[in-house]
Design a protein around this motif. Structure first.
Motif, PDB file in Angstrom:
ATOM      1  N   ALA A  35      -8.705  14.901  -3.190  1.00 51.93           N
ATOM      2  CA  ALA A  35      -7.067  15.019  -3.290  1.00 51.93           C
ATOM      3  C   ALA A  35      -6.408  14.126  -2.285  1.00 51.93           C
ATOM      4  CB  ALA A  35      -6.495  16.522  -3.035  1.00 51.93           C
ATOM      5  N   GLY A  37      -7.721  11.231  -1.502  1.00 50.45           N
ATOM      6  CA  GLY A  37      -8.057   9.909  -1.906  1.00 50.45           C
ATOM      7  C   GLY A  37      -9.221   9.306  -0.926  1.00 50.45           C
ATOM      8  N   LEU A  38      -9.984  10.262  -0.486  1.00 51.56           N
ATOM      9  CA  LEU A  38     -11.082   9.745   0.407  1.00 51.56           C
ATOM     10  C   LEU A  38     -12.495   9.440  -0.250  1.00 51.56           C
ATOM     11  CD1 LEU A  38     -10.060  12.179   3.435  1.00 51.56           C
ATOM     12  CD2 LEU A  38      -9.927   9.430   3.468  1.00 51.56           C
ATOM     13  N   ALA A  70      -1.540  17.830  -3.108  1.00 51.15           N
ATOM     14  CA  ALA A  70      -0.497  16.785  -3.449  1.00 51.15           C
ATOM     15  C   ALA A  70       1.058  17.149  -2.958  1.00 51.15           C
ATOM     16  CB  ALA A  70      -0.402  16.557  -4.850  1.00 51.15           C
ATOM     17  N   LEU A  76       3.446  15.409   6.348  1.00 51.68           N
ATOM     18  CA  LEU A  76       3.867  14.170   6.176  1.00 51.68           C
ATOM     19  C   LEU A  76       5.288  14.099   6.925  1.00 51.68           C
ATOM     20  CD1 LEU A  76       3.993  13.824   2.180  1.00 51.68           C
ATOM     21  CD2 LEU A  76       2.409  13.259   3.910  1.00 51.68           C
ATOM     22  N   PRO A  77       5.767  12.622   7.185  1.00 51.73           N
ATOM     23  CA  PRO A  77       6.856  12.452   8.174  1.00 51.73           C
ATOM     24  C   PRO A  77       7.951  12.663   7.402  1.00 51.73           C
ATOM     25  CG  PRO A  77       5.896  10.263   7.458  1.00 51.73           C
ATOM     26  CD  PRO A  77       4.880  11.323   7.119  1.00 51.73           C
ATOM     27  N   CYS A  79      10.940  11.831   6.343  1.00 53.95           N
ATOM     28  CA  CYS A  79      11.893  10.440   6.203  1.00 53.95           C
ATOM     29  C   CYS A  79      12.074  10.146   4.963  1.00 53.95           C
ATOM     30  CB  CYS A  79      10.970   9.154   6.865  1.00 53.95           C
ATOM     31  SG  CYS A  79       9.538   8.925   6.433  1.00 53.95           S
TER      32      CYS A  79
ATOM     33  N   LEU B  42       8.394  11.371  -2.078  1.00 48.70           N
ATOM     34  CA  LEU B  42       6.960  11.837  -1.757  1.00 48.70           C
ATOM     35  C   LEU B  42       5.901  10.732  -1.642  1.00 48.70           C
ATOM     36  CD1 LEU B  42       5.434  14.618  -1.461  1.00 48.70           C
ATOM     37  CD2 LEU B  42       4.900  14.360  -3.545  1.00 48.70           C
ATOM     38  N   PHE B  44       6.677   7.782  -0.808  1.00 47.67           N
ATOM     39  CA  PHE B  44       7.037   7.079   0.476  1.00 47.67           C
ATOM     40  C   PHE B  44       6.735   7.749   1.707  1.00 47.67           C
ATOM     41  CE2 PHE B  44      10.102   6.398   3.967  1.00 47.67           C
ATOM     42  CZ  PHE B  44       9.963   4.942   4.279  1.00 47.67           C
ATOM     43  N   ARG B  45       6.926   8.955   1.702  1.00 52.59           N
ATOM     44  CA  ARG B  45       6.250   9.692   2.921  1.00 52.59           C
ATOM     45  C   ARG B  45       4.937   9.764   2.879  1.00 52.59           C
ATOM     46  NH1 ARG B  45      10.921  12.545   1.386  1.00 52.59           N
ATOM     47  NH2 ARG B  45       9.754  14.150   0.115  1.00 52.59           N
ATOM     48  N   GLY B  46       4.138   9.858   1.944  1.00 57.03           N
ATOM     49  CA  GLY B  46       2.889   9.902   1.890  1.00 57.03           C
ATOM     50  C   GLY B  46       2.225   8.227   2.580  1.00 57.03           C
ATOM     51  N   ARG B  48       4.203   6.259   4.267  1.00 57.18           N
ATOM     52  CA  ARG B  48       4.618   6.316   5.645  1.00 57.18           C
ATOM     53  C   ARG B  48       3.798   6.756   6.728  1.00 57.18           C
ATOM     54  NH1 ARG B  48       5.427   4.470   9.648  1.00 57.18           N
ATOM     55  NH2 ARG B  48       7.052   3.857  10.633  1.00 57.18           N
ATOM     56  N   GLN B  49       3.044   7.944   6.306  1.00 62.86           N
ATOM     57  CA  GLN B  49       2.341   8.730   7.301  1.00 62.86           C
ATOM     58  C   GLN B  49       1.252   7.991   7.791  1.00 62.86           C
ATOM     59  OE1 GLN B  49      -0.697  11.584   5.269  1.00 62.86           O
ATOM     60  NE2 GLN B  49      -0.376  12.789   7.114  1.00 62.86           N
ATOM     61  N   VAL B  61       4.967   1.727  -1.850  1.00 61.69           N
ATOM     62  CA  VAL B  61       5.484   2.521  -3.076  1.00 61.69           C
ATOM     63  C   VAL B  61       5.703   1.778  -4.323  1.00 61.69           C
ATOM     64  CG1 VAL B  61       7.805   3.617  -3.759  1.00 61.69           C
ATOM     65  CG2 VAL B  61       6.825   4.001  -1.546  1.00 61.69           C
ATOM     66  N   GLU B  63       4.000  -0.959  -5.206  1.00 61.91           N
ATOM     67  CA  GLU B  63       2.646  -1.136  -5.719  1.00 61.91           C
ATOM     68  C   GLU B  63       2.078   0.233  -6.373  1.00 61.91           C
ATOM     69  OE1 GLU B  63       0.615  -3.652  -5.785  1.00 61.91           O
ATOM     70  OE2 GLU B  63       1.879  -5.034  -4.790  1.00 61.91           O
ATOM     71  N   THR B  84      -0.321  15.627  -8.533  1.00 61.69           N
ATOM     72  CA  THR B  84      -1.688  15.497  -7.973  1.00 61.69           C
ATOM     73  C   THR B  84      -2.062  14.028  -8.353  1.00 61.69           C
ATOM     74  OG1 THR B  84      -2.094  17.636  -8.773  1.00 61.69           O
ATOM     75  CG2 THR B  84      -3.924  16.406  -7.928  1.00 61.69           C
ATOM     76  N   MET B  87       0.009  11.342  -6.340  1.00 63.20           N
ATOM     77  CA  MET B  87      -0.476  11.557  -4.714  1.00 63.20           C
ATOM     78  C   MET B  87      -1.846  11.018  -4.792  1.00 63.20           C
ATOM     79  SD  MET B  87       2.103  11.645  -3.020  1.00 63.20           S
ATOM     80  CE  MET B  87       1.529  12.225  -1.604  1.00 63.20           C
ATOM     81  N   LEU B  88      -2.656  10.971  -5.590  1.00 64.90           N
ATOM     82  CA  LEU B  88      -3.991  10.613  -5.621  1.00 64.90           C
ATOM     83  C   LEU B  88      -3.959   9.127  -5.582  1.00 64.90           C
ATOM     84  CD1 LEU B  88      -6.925  11.321  -5.791  1.00 64.90           C
ATOM     85  CD2 LEU B  88      -6.934  11.347  -8.107  1.00 64.90           C
ATOM     86  N   ARG B  91      -2.422   7.908  -2.262  1.00 66.38           N
ATOM     87  CA  ARG B  91      -3.415   7.963  -1.264  1.00 66.38           C
ATOM     88  C   ARG B  91      -4.633   7.102  -1.251  1.00 66.38           C
ATOM     89  NH1 ARG B  91      -2.297  14.159  -0.603  1.00 66.38           N
ATOM     90  NH2 ARG B  91      -1.151  14.198   1.113  1.00 66.38           N
ATOM     91  N   ARG B  92      -5.144   6.889  -2.410  1.00 67.89           N
ATOM     92  CA  ARG B  92      -5.939   5.765  -2.646  1.00 67.89           C
ATOM     93  C   ARG B  92      -5.462   4.392  -2.335  1.00 67.89           C
ATOM     94  NH1 ARG B  92      -8.580   7.410  -8.429  1.00 67.89           N
ATOM     95  NH2 ARG B  92      -9.665   9.384  -7.660  1.00 67.89           N
ATOM     96  N   ILE B  95      -5.043   3.834   1.549  1.00 65.37           N
ATOM     97  CA  ILE B  95      -6.304   3.742   2.226  1.00 65.37           C
ATOM     98  C   ILE B  95      -6.837   2.354   1.913  1.00 65.37           C
ATOM     99  CG2 ILE B  95      -8.662   4.636   2.350  1.00 65.37           C
ATOM    100  CD1 ILE B  95      -7.305   7.402   2.156  1.00 65.37           C
ATOM    101  N   TYR B 153      -9.241   9.339   7.628  1.00 69.04           N
ATOM    102  CA  TYR B 153      -8.007   9.201   7.162  1.00 69.04           C
ATOM    103  C   TYR B 153      -6.910   8.396   7.521  1.00 69.04           C
ATOM    104  CZ  TYR B 153      -3.970  11.821   4.850  1.00 69.04           C
ATOM    105  OH  TYR B 153      -2.818  11.860   4.000  1.00 69.04           O
TER     106      TYR B 153
END
Lengths: 289, 198
Positions: A35, A37-38, A70, A76-77, A79, B42, B44-46, B48-49, B61, B63, B84, B87-88, B91-92, B95, B153
């Motif tokens: 979840a 993405g790691l 998710a 999360l920030p 923003c 969501l 964007f925030r993911g 931006r983190q 975003v 991409e 899910t 966001m998956l 995050r992928r 990273i 992370y």
């Protein structure tokens, strides 16, 4: 996330291969890392297989936990994206759509890519893939060997060219130093049937270098350092019976002199070379071996 | 147990998600717009983190949504909910981006936070605030969990790399990471209730 062993029955979905058992705690761990993405691709695949192998209840639990992660914005920030971002996103996708409709295929739609993906995706084709790789390795090995042989041949060719270049250079050097007079000597020395013999005066006061072509009987005399002699020297070649086969006069008014001679090659065995001074005294001799 | 009403709601959501992705796969631009309206913030925030600037995050975003459009036909509601899936992919991608571009943020030190940490496009105040909160949550974790979260992370190292860096077995790294992330989430929602975005 709590997944008990009881919730983890054998595979309920029909599969071609038996499912790989993943302990519940490990499944929970993988679900969480997935979840975020790691997971690396191999782990992702393992997780997907493990997910398919568990009961619908456990799958629902995994889905619930992953959805929670998710949607969790606690970390999360706080923003918001710019208003223009949506326009940019839509424009980017529209442009990609246009490229697609204009006949430009996406990378993942290229025929070879699709075939490759199909290849990897299908279990039954994995062996073919292995054989493809083996064949590719063999071809590669063949190419490598050919390259090595070619490199070796090229090296030999280069060496020969280099030797020839050096020889030509040396010839030119000699020619420029001594003139064309010694060209017959140079020609003779290049023959594979040529032999070298020396007739040296005692005390290192001079020598005659005799180059003989055993096949043709061509002889070249290279006399050096005889300039201390009072007058011209004579050089005689006699056979084993003492008969004179050839003779020549060697100039001593310069430090080097060269003379060409020729004899019957069949008479060369046991030939005697005799060098005499201006007073006809033998100053050096040698037998052809 | 999940109630019948909740199940009905869930299956209705699943159908909506599936229809939306099917529309996207068929090239319906209004569906893409709808997807952005639902998840743009969501995503964007993911992004931006973990990424150092707003510009980087906005690029990510774009991409991500491009990838969502390309893979829309592969969305499987039986496997995961749309959020899910979104966001998956986010995050992928983020990273991957950190790994590819070597834009790994440095390990955040508490004393460095006061000096400001963040991209040129973000105001120093909000950047510092964001990292202070995150760092506060991280600080509550045991050292090993904190170390693996920071590396895997926040800095984008692979689990294998983290395992080598910390001289720990890969399994231990994974366990520490999953426990740490779970705890981080729990701490963040308990200790900092006012901080979470709505």
């Amino acid at each position: 996330m709590k997944i008990s062993r009881e919730q983890y029955p054998e595979a309920t979905t029909p599969m071609t291969n038996p499912p790989i058992y993943t302990p519940p705690n490990e499944l929970a761990e993988l679900a969480l890392l997935d979840a975020y993405g790691l997971l690396e691709p191999a782990e992702q695949m393992r997780f997907e297989q493990a997910f398919l192998a568990v009961s619908p209840d456990v799958q629902a639990e995994v889905r619930r936990v992953q959805t929670e992660i998710a949607m969790d914005e606690a970390l999360l920030p706080n923003c918001e994206p710019s208003v223009e971002l949506k326009i940019k996103v839509l424009a980017r996708i529209r442009s990609a759509m246009d490229m697609d409709t204009s006949g430009m295929l996406r990378v993942d739609e290229l025929p070879f890519q699709r075939d490759t993906l199909g290849y990897i995706g299908s279990k039954s084709n994995i062996m073919s893939s292995v054989w493809t790789w083996r064949m590719a390795a063999l071809v590669l090995l063949g190419v490598c060997l050919t390259l090595v042989v070619m490199a070796n041949t090229s090296q030999r060719h280069f060496d020969r060219m280099f030797e020839e270049a050096i020889r030509l250079h040396t010839d030119r050097e000699i020619e420029s130093a001594l003139g064309t007079e010694f060209q017959p000597y140079m020609d003779l020395m290049r023959r594979s049937t040529a032999k070298q013999q020396y007739v040296a005066i005692n005390g290192g006061q001079g020598l005659v270098r005799i180059s003989i072509d055993e096949a043709t009987g061509d002889i070249f005399l290279l006399a050096m350092d005889l300039d201390n002699q009072d007058g011209p020297c004579s050089f005689t070649i006699r056979n084993a019976q003492g008969d004179e086969l050839a003779s020549a006069v060697i100039r001593t008014d310069r430090y080097i002199d060269g003379v060409s001679l020729s004899v019957d090659p069949t008479l060369l065995a046991g030939t005697q070379f005799v060098l005499r001074d201006a007073d006809n005294r033998v100053i050096a001799s040698s037998t052809f071996v | 147990m999940v109630g019948r009403g909740a199940r009905f709601q869930e299956s209705s959501d699943i159908n909506e998600d599936l229809q939306l992705m099917q529309r996207i796969a068929s090239g319906d631009e209004s569906a893409v717009s709808e997807l952005y309206d639902r998840f743009g913030g969501l995503v964007f925030r993911g992004a931006r983190q973990l990424l150092p600037s707003d510009a980087e995050a906005e690029d990510a975003v774009q991409e991500v949504f491009l990838r969502l459009w390309r893979t829309a036909d592969r969305f499987d509601p039986a496997r995961a909910k749309l959020v899910t899936w979104v966001m998956l992919l986010t995050r992928r991608h983020v990273i991957d981006r950190i790994r590819r571009a070597a834009v790994r943020p440095k390990t955040i030190e508490m004393n460095a936070i006061n000096e400001g940490f963040g991209g040129a496009h973000e105001s120093k105040a909000s950047s510092v605030e964001r990292n202070v909160q995150l760092q506060k949550c991280l600080a509550t974790l045991p050292e090993i969990q904190r170390a693996v979260i920071e590396r895997a992370y926040l800095q984008g190292f692979t689990l294998r790399e983290v395992s080598i860096q910390l001289e720990m077995p890969l399994g231990t790294v994974k366990s520490a990471l999953s426990r740490g992330l779970a705890r981080l989430r729990a701490n963040a929602s308990q200790d900092l209730p006012g901080w979470a975005a709505s």
